[in-house]
Design a protein around this motif. Structure first.
Motif, PDB file in Angstrom:
ATOM      1  N   GLY A 113       0.848  -1.299   0.510  1.00 33.90           N
ATOM      2  CA  GLY A 113      -0.094   0.076  -0.117  1.00 33.90           C
ATOM      3  C   GLY A 113       0.765   1.353   0.001  1.00 33.90           C
ATOM      4  O   GLY A 113       2.274   1.629   0.033  1.00 33.90           O
ATOM      5  N   PRO A 114       0.279   2.754   0.107  1.00 30.59           N
ATOM      6  CA  PRO A 114       1.136   3.854  -0.361  1.00 30.59           C
ATOM      7  C   PRO A 114       1.555   4.062   1.218  1.00 30.59           C
ATOM      8  O   PRO A 114       1.271   3.294   1.897  1.00 30.59           O
ATOM      9  N   LEU A 115       2.897   4.581   1.158  1.00 29.55           N
ATOM     10  CA  LEU A 115       3.380   4.748   2.739  1.00 29.55           C
ATOM     11  C   LEU A 115       2.798   5.677   3.258  1.00 29.55           C
ATOM     12  O   LEU A 115       2.190   6.333   2.087  1.00 29.55           O
ATOM     13  N   ASP A 116       3.099   5.996   4.308  1.00 32.16           N
ATOM     14  CA  ASP A 116       2.017   7.063   5.423  1.00 32.16           C
ATOM     15  C   ASP A 116       3.021   7.969   6.121  1.00 32.16           C
ATOM     16  O   ASP A 116       3.177   8.243   7.488  1.00 32.16           O
ATOM     17  N   LEU A 117       3.241   8.526   5.050  1.00 33.91           N
ATOM     18  CA  LEU A 117       4.269   9.770   5.515  1.00 33.91           C
ATOM     19  C   LEU A 117       3.985  11.304   5.520  1.00 33.91           C
ATOM     20  O   LEU A 117       2.769  11.557   4.216  1.00 33.91           O
ATOM     21  N   ASN A 118       3.983  12.011   6.028  1.00 34.38           N
ATOM     22  CA  ASN A 118       3.476  13.344   5.590  1.00 34.38           C
ATOM     23  C   ASN A 118       4.651  14.282   4.921  1.00 34.38           C
ATOM     24  O   ASN A 118       5.792  13.544   5.159  1.00 34.38           O
TER      25      ASN A 118
END
Length: 57
Positions: free
Chosen positions: A16-21
């Motif tokens: 899945g997509p990375l959870d980065l700000n």
């Protein structure tokens, strides 16, 4: 000619997509632009203080 993107898999499932700000939380600037050495050092110092308080209790 079209380029095919390889899908990264983890344990046989698509990643899945990375959870980065996108915005750096200390200086409120984009992570992709500029030098973040000073605000990164500030963040590390804050983390060390937090860990010291947790270990002291």
């Amino acid at each position: 000619m079209t380029a095919f993107r390889r899908k990264t898999k983890i344990r046989g499932r698509p990643m899945g997509p990375l959870d980065l700000n996108v915005i750096f939380d200390i200086c409120n600037k984009s992570r992709a632009h500029g030098n973040h050495q000073k605000c990164s050092a500030t963040r590390k110092a804050m983390a060390e203080e937090r860990r010291a308080k947790e270990n002291k209790s």
